[in-house]
Design a protein around this motif. Sequence first.
Motif, mmCIF file in Angstrom:
data_model
loop_
_atom_site.group_PDB
_atom_site.id
_atom_site.type_symbol
_atom_site.label_atom_id
_atom_site.label_comp_id
_atom_site.label_asym_id
_atom_site.label_seq_id
_atom_site.Cartn_x
_atom_site.Cartn_y
_atom_site.Cartn_z
ATOM 1 N N TYR A 176 39.363 43.602 43.673
ATOM 2 C CA TYR A 176 39.303 43.406 45.127
ATOM 3 C C TYR A 176 39.606 41.955 45.495
ATOM 4 O O TYR A 176 39.946 41.650 46.637
ATOM 5 C CB TYR A 176 37.917 43.808 45.633
ATOM 6 C CG TYR A 176 37.764 43.851 47.141
ATOM 7 C CD1 TYR A 176 38.533 44.702 47.921
ATOM 8 C CD2 TYR A 176 36.824 43.045 47.780
ATOM 9 C CE1 TYR A 176 38.375 44.756 49.295
ATOM 10 C CE2 TYR A 176 36.649 43.092 49.155
ATOM 11 C CZ TYR A 176 37.435 43.951 49.909
ATOM 12 O OH TYR A 176 37.281 44.004 51.273
ATOM 13 N N HIS A 177 39.511 41.047 44.504
ATOM 14 C CA HIS A 177 39.796 39.626 44.732
ATOM 15 C C HIS A 177 41.247 39.262 44.421
ATOM 16 O O HIS A 177 41.633 38.096 44.581
ATOM 17 C CB HIS A 177 38.878 38.759 43.868
ATOM 18 C CG HIS A 177 37.431 38.809 44.252
ATOM 19 N ND1 HIS A 177 36.626 39.896 43.984
ATOM 20 C CD2 HIS A 177 36.636 37.904 44.884
ATOM 21 C CE1 HIS A 177 35.397 39.656 44.437
ATOM 22 N NE2 HIS A 177 35.382 38.451 44.980
ATOM 23 N N ILE A 182 45.527 39.888 44.581
ATOM 24 C CA ILE A 182 46.663 40.404 45.341
ATOM 25 C C ILE A 182 47.902 40.293 44.466
ATOM 26 O O ILE A 182 48.100 39.289 43.776
ATOM 27 C CB ILE A 182 46.840 39.612 46.653
ATOM 28 C CG1 ILE A 182 45.609 39.802 47.545
ATOM 29 C CG2 ILE A 182 48.110 40.037 47.387
ATOM 30 C CD1 ILE A 182 45.540 38.843 48.705
ATOM 31 N N THR A 242 44.820 44.786 48.302
ATOM 32 C CA THR A 242 44.478 44.148 47.038
ATOM 33 C C THR A 242 44.877 45.020 45.852
ATOM 34 O O THR A 242 45.306 46.171 46.010
ATOM 35 C CB THR A 242 42.968 43.876 46.956
ATOM 36 O OG1 THR A 242 42.282 45.130 46.811
ATOM 37 C CG2 THR A 242 42.466 43.161 48.197
ATOM 38 N N SER A 246 41.641 46.950 51.266
ATOM 39 C CA SER A 246 42.232 45.890 52.083
ATOM 40 C C SER A 246 41.257 44.734 52.274
ATOM 41 O O SER A 246 40.047 44.934 52.378
ATOM 42 C CB SER A 246 42.630 46.434 53.461
ATOM 43 O OG SER A 246 43.591 47.447 53.336
ATOM 44 N N VAL A 247 41.825 43.532 52.302
ATOM 45 C CA VAL A 247 41.094 42.352 52.730
ATOM 46 C C VAL A 247 41.780 41.821 53.989
ATOM 47 O O VAL A 247 42.892 42.220 54.325
ATOM 48 C CB VAL A 247 41.051 41.264 51.638
ATOM 49 C CG1 VAL A 247 40.179 41.693 50.477
ATOM 50 C CG2 VAL A 247 42.458 40.917 51.159
#
Length: 268
Positions: free
Chosen positions: A52-53, A55, A74, A79-80
């Motif tokens: 999740y961190h 890309i 991600t 999504s972030v």
Amino acid sequence: AAVIKANAQGTLSSTGPFTVFAPDNNAFTASGITNTVLNSLTQAQASNIILYHAIGSKILAADVPAGPNAKVVTASGDSVFVTKNSSGVFINGIKVNTADVGADNGVIHIIGRVLMPPSGNIVETAVASGLDSLVKAVTRATTAPGGDPTLANTLSTAKLTVFAPTNAAFTQLLGALSLTDINQIPIATLLAVLRYHVVGTRAFSSDLVNGNLAMLAGGNTTINLTGGAGGGPSIKGNGNGANVSNITATNIMCRNGVVHLIDRVLIP
């Protein structure tokens, strides 16, 4: 340690390029993720957090979209939301403390909190977070005669921000009203109060500024970024008098928005 727990070292050592928003050691501590907590996670859970961190492209700080809150997918598939403004670069409301740390296969931006992927919509997140009083209030306001049968669905599907009172906040409210149960609050009053905790867009802590904040149901609350306990952020309803509500936790991600915890119920 988290990358190894997630078995993600092969992925993050590959050609890439990657952009990784990397929490430092203090960020893990501040987020409550100790070695004990980390060891208790399954590989799949740790992988979901780590990826999740990340890309799957190289994005330098200068290339971060201005936003506000531009959606980026991600490596985990979630999504972030990134923002670049005069105060810096933010991801899910968390500030980048050190940008553009170079790597052979991409770039690292160091952040001060661990990004936790959303586990459900706003109502599901409230249930999972133990906000029993808020869930009880929403359920009653949705199902009781004279209530709003669309309320729970709106909170589950619309893009929103909710300032969510803790259980202790509801206990304080009942005491102030000389009541003992949420079911004793008149349904019209309960609906008005609940709607006064909702903002009609995704508003991370980085989006909050001193002054009025328009609520979805009408009326304003007042944000003071340094007016709470210990100089932290606070929010106050028009009917709260001099009693501010401390914003005790921020940027809790949900599938359809974001939740901030507060320690006093807002009164319109």
